[in-house]
Design an enzyme around this catalytic site. Structure first.
Site, short mmCIF file in Angstrom:
data_model
loop_
_atom_site.label_atom_id
_atom_site.label_comp_id
_atom_site.label_asym_id
_atom_site.label_seq_id
_atom_site.Cartn_x
_atom_site.Cartn_y
_atom_site.Cartn_z
N ILE A 32 65.26 45.01 28.53
CA ILE A 32 64.88 46.26 27.84
C ILE A 32 66.15 47.03 27.48
O ILE A 32 66.99 47.31 28.34
CB ILE A 32 63.98 47.12 28.75
N SER B 40 64.62 28.62 56.55
CA SER B 40 63.97 27.53 55.84
C SER B 40 62.46 27.57 55.96
O SER B 40 61.74 26.91 55.24
CB SER B 40 64.45 26.19 56.36
N ASN C 286 70.94 45.93 33.09
CA ASN C 286 70.22 45.54 34.31
C ASN C 286 69.41 44.26 34.09
O ASN C 286 68.61 43.87 34.93
CB ASN C 286 69.35 46.68 34.84
N ASP D 68 79.42 31.46 38.86
CA ASP D 68 79.28 32.92 38.83
C ASP D 68 80.67 33.46 38.51
O ASP D 68 81.49 33.68 39.38
CB ASP D 68 78.80 33.41 40.21
N ASP E 221 71.22 51.90 28.79
CA ASP E 221 71.08 50.63 28.05
C ASP E 221 70.82 50.86 26.56
O ASP E 221 70.10 50.09 25.92
CB ASP E 221 69.96 49.76 28.66
N GLU F 149 64.95 52.34 27.87
CA GLU F 149 65.06 52.34 29.33
C GLU F 149 64.55 53.68 29.88
O GLU F 149 63.81 53.71 30.85
CB GLU F 149 66.52 52.18 29.72
CA LIG Z 1 67.73 47.07 30.58
#
Ligand SMILES: [Ca+2]
Ligand SMILES: *[C@@H]1O[C@H](CO)[C@@H](O)[C@H](O)[C@H]1NC(C)=O
Ligand SMILES: *[C@@H]1O[C@H](CO)[C@@H](O)[C@H](O)[C@H]1NC(C)=O
Ligand SMILES: *[C@@H]1O[C@H](CO)[C@@H](O)[C@H](O)[C@H]1NC(C)=O
Ligand SMILES: *[C@@H]1O[C@H](CO)[C@@H](O)[C@H](O)[C@H]1NC(C)=O
Ligand SMILES: *[C@@H]1O[C@H](CO)[C@@H](O)[C@H](O)[C@H]1NC(C)=O
Ligand SMILES: *[C@@H]1O[C@H](CO)[C@@H](O)[C@H](O)[C@H]1NC(C)=O
Ligand SMILES: *[C@@H]1O[C@H](CO)[C@@H](O)[C@H](O)[C@H]1NC(C)=O
Ligand SMILES: [Ca+2]
Length: 560
Positions: free
Chosen positions: A236, A266, A232, A187, A226, A248
């Site tokens: 789209i 778990s 996000n 990440d 967007d 969007e």
């Molecule tokens: Ca989007």
């Protein structure tokens, strides 16, 4: 932390979970010192020996050849380590394994299993008729026992740990590395979303669509609608040439999009060890093919689970059943929800605000089981945490505990995969063995003592009542979410199964005799969704009338 409004399912079944008796601080200790009478080391030795011994009967070959056969089943990466182990362990087998031995007696003989003072001897298989002499110290055995501590003096009576053997060590180290971290290993922008599936990546949280920007990830607020890029990660973006509006805005802005968040341990975790690995009549190289994937996912299958499942089951030789999930239902309802799922569950549960409850469970005493007071404090903490982190318009469901007595009632006389060659190990034997080694994930219900099972259920009911009460008394206290209590859906799922002529054991994990399996997950998701649709439609939002358009323009929206 959470950006789009959320549907939160809190599944607090923690009280069942067991923390090892020794005061271990790191995961390394946990995997090595787990349990008593040899604990995990003993169980591992016994499993390896039982597979080897049964294969030698099935293939009419020596036990050494069977051990080599077992290694050949493993994928490349592990085969080599396994062969190093086999070479080392083979010598011990030749020297110490006799016709009178079964896996239990042999693992005692070489001290992976032992009997602590004042405790019972642990065995899973029926006792062999004539017993081989115990505690033989051969030259090779000394080698096992001293392998670990080359520098420090190491007493012969100290218990050897299986993770310290050549070959096995590399595998244990790897498992440890994986279990240590609960944020994605890969990440780059540190927004806790990853582009990589396993290692706590997109199996757990929707896949990141830009791993160089912290403000871009599933569920975030779209940047500049967007128009020029997908921020996000729902696939789209762009501008509708006809209206000149951003897609969007056109398709998602008023759609009441929402993400799903699972809080749990778990038990909500879809923990699954393939039964094919332990059943010597069906073991093969094919069933070990997905081993790396399975290890990197910590034996969990969030991608197929009732909460966050998002893919079709493409591992049908090691996990059986259809995929239905609340996330997938939400996605079908509104494609703007694409990739907006987060599963914050942990094996053995240490997730944020829920942390405190877990540390309290203990194998042999009820004094250490989560108390109603602790449950109350803990759920209040969780709610306060959510109030701080959830956007307005979210929904939180506290889900009650199930009555785990179904486990014993439906499994007690059935055969565990480890006994598949001779039908000589029932789940009753298996539960007793796990308790003897103090490694059971749920002593209270995985128990042959009815009084203990009843006491556990009684406590579970008290805890569910606490949750119900919290939901009632706190309902108006939070401004960012609506709060409700929901019964555990597993019995609804079981009813659905029975109506189809099924039996309860069909929804239980064959290896651990505890979790619900893939079919159980799917039926649970159906039950959950049914409840949401009929009783809490506002929690799931309206059907998006533009779904077909989104599909036509954006296809699979970038997939997963
Ligand atoms: Ca989007
Ligand atoms: C097993 O192998 C031995 C020799 O390796 C052979 O004599 C025996 O007949 C075999 N048994 C079976 C059941 O095939
Ligand atoms: C949550 O994540 C765990 C992994 O820790 C996974 O095994 C489980 O299936 C997930 N639970 C749900 C309800 O999605
Ligand atoms: C699962 O399979 C069905 C039917 O083959 C297909 O329509 C669907 O798109 C698949 N879903 C995913 C998430 O791959
Ligand atoms: C629960 O919280 C209350 C008030 O914060 C505190 O007095 C009580 O001791 C707590 N109980 C437990 C079991 O932690
Ligand atoms: C082991 O596998 C065989 C072959 O698939 C199957 O018939 C048997 O029921 C399995 N046994 C157990 C205990 O799972
Ligand atoms: C079952 O457990 C209870 C409570 O711990 C204990 O008093 C009782 O002796 C146990 N019964 C058997 C048969 O072990
Ligand atoms: C356990 O509970 C069941 C059902 O509530 C009851 O029928 C049974 O007698 C109880 N057994 C013991 C040993 O308390
Ligand atoms: Ca990012």
């Amino acid at each position: 932390m959470f950006y789009s409004r959320a549907l939160v399912l809190s599944v607090p079944l923690l009280f069942c979970f067991v923390i090892p008796t020794s005061t271990s601080t790191s995961v390394k200790d946990l995997t090595i010192h787990f349990g008593g009478n040899g604990g995990i080391s003993c169980a591992t030795c016994t499993v390896i020996m039982s597979l080897t011994e049964q294969l030698s009967v099935i293939h009419n070959e020596t036990i050494i050849h069977s051990l080599e056969r077992l290694c050949k089943y493993l994928p490349d990466k592990y085969r080599q380590q396994c062969q190093i182990f086999a070479e080392f362990f083979g010598k011990i087998l030749i020297e110490s394994f006799t016709k009178e031995d079964n896996p239990d007696t042999f693992c005692h003989k070489i001290h992976f299993c032992f009997t602590e003072p004042g405790k019972q001897e642990c065995s899973i298989f029926p006792k062999p008729k004539s017993r081989s002499p115990r505690n033989v110290h051969t030259g090779i055995l000394k080698e096992v026992l001293t392998y670990k501590m080359k520098q420090t003096p190491y007493k012969i009576h100290q218990d050897p740990k299986i993770c310290e053997l050549p070959g096995i060590k590399a595998i244990c180290d790897w498992i440890e590395m994986i279990f240590e971290k609960h944020d994605p290993a890969i990440d780059l922008d540190d927004d806790r979303f990853s582009t990589y599936q396993t290692l706590r990546g997109s199996s757990w949280r929707g896949k990141d669509c830009d791993d160089s920007r912290k403000d871009i990830h599933p569920g975030s607020r779209p940047l500049q609608a967007d128009k020029s890029r997908d921020s996000n990660c729902n696939g789209i973006m762009g501008i509708d040439p006809v209206s000149g509006q951003a897609y969007e805005d056109l398709y998602c802005k008023k759609s009441q999009a929402r993400g799903i968040v699972i809080l749990g341990d778990s038990l909500s975790a879809h923990f699954h060890v393939p039964r094919e690995w332990l059943n010597t009549t069906e073991i093969s190289a094919a069933v070990f093919e997905p081993l790396p994937f399975i290890l990197e996912n910590e034996f969990d299958w969030p991608e197929l689970s009732s909460g966050t499942g998002f893919m079709n089951n493409s591992y049908s030789n090691v996990i059986h059943g259809p995929m239905y999930s609340v996330y997938n239902y939400l996605w079908q309802r509104n494609r703007c929800n694409h990739r907006d799922y987060q599963n914050l569950s942990v094996n053995g549960a240490r997730s944020s605000a829920m942390a405190d409850t877990i540390e309290k469970s203990h194998p042999d005493t009820f004094a250490h089981m989560t108390t109603p007071d602790e449950m109350k404090n803990n759920s209040m903490k969780t709610l306060q945490f959510l109030e701080k982190n959830l956007p307005r318009g979210s929904h939180v469901f506290l889900i009650g505990l199930a009555d785990g007595r179904v486990l014993y009632d439906s499994l007690k006389d059935r055969i565990h995969p480890i006994g598949s060659l001779r039908n000589d190990v029932t789940y009753s034997n298996f539960y007793d063995y796990f308790n003897c080694l103090e490694i059971s994930p749920c002593v209270g219900w995985m128990n042959t003592n009815e009084t203990i099972r009843n006491m556990t259920t009684e406590r579970a009911m008290q805890l569910s009542n606490v949750l119900k009460e919290v939901a009632q008394t706190q309902a108006d206290k939070y401004s960012n979410f609506k709060l409700a209590y929901m019964e555990n859906p597993i019995f609804q799922a079981i009813d659905a199964l029975k109506k189809r002529g099924g039996q309860i054991w069909e929804v239980l994990e064959p290896v651990d005799g505890f979790h619900s399996n893939q079919l159980g997950q799917a039926l649970t998701a159906q039950a959950l969704w049914q409840n949401l649709e009929t009783q809490y439609p506002e929690a799931i939002g309206p059907i998006n009338p533009f779904n077909d358009k989104i599909h036509a323009i954006f296809g699979d929206q970038g997939g997963y």
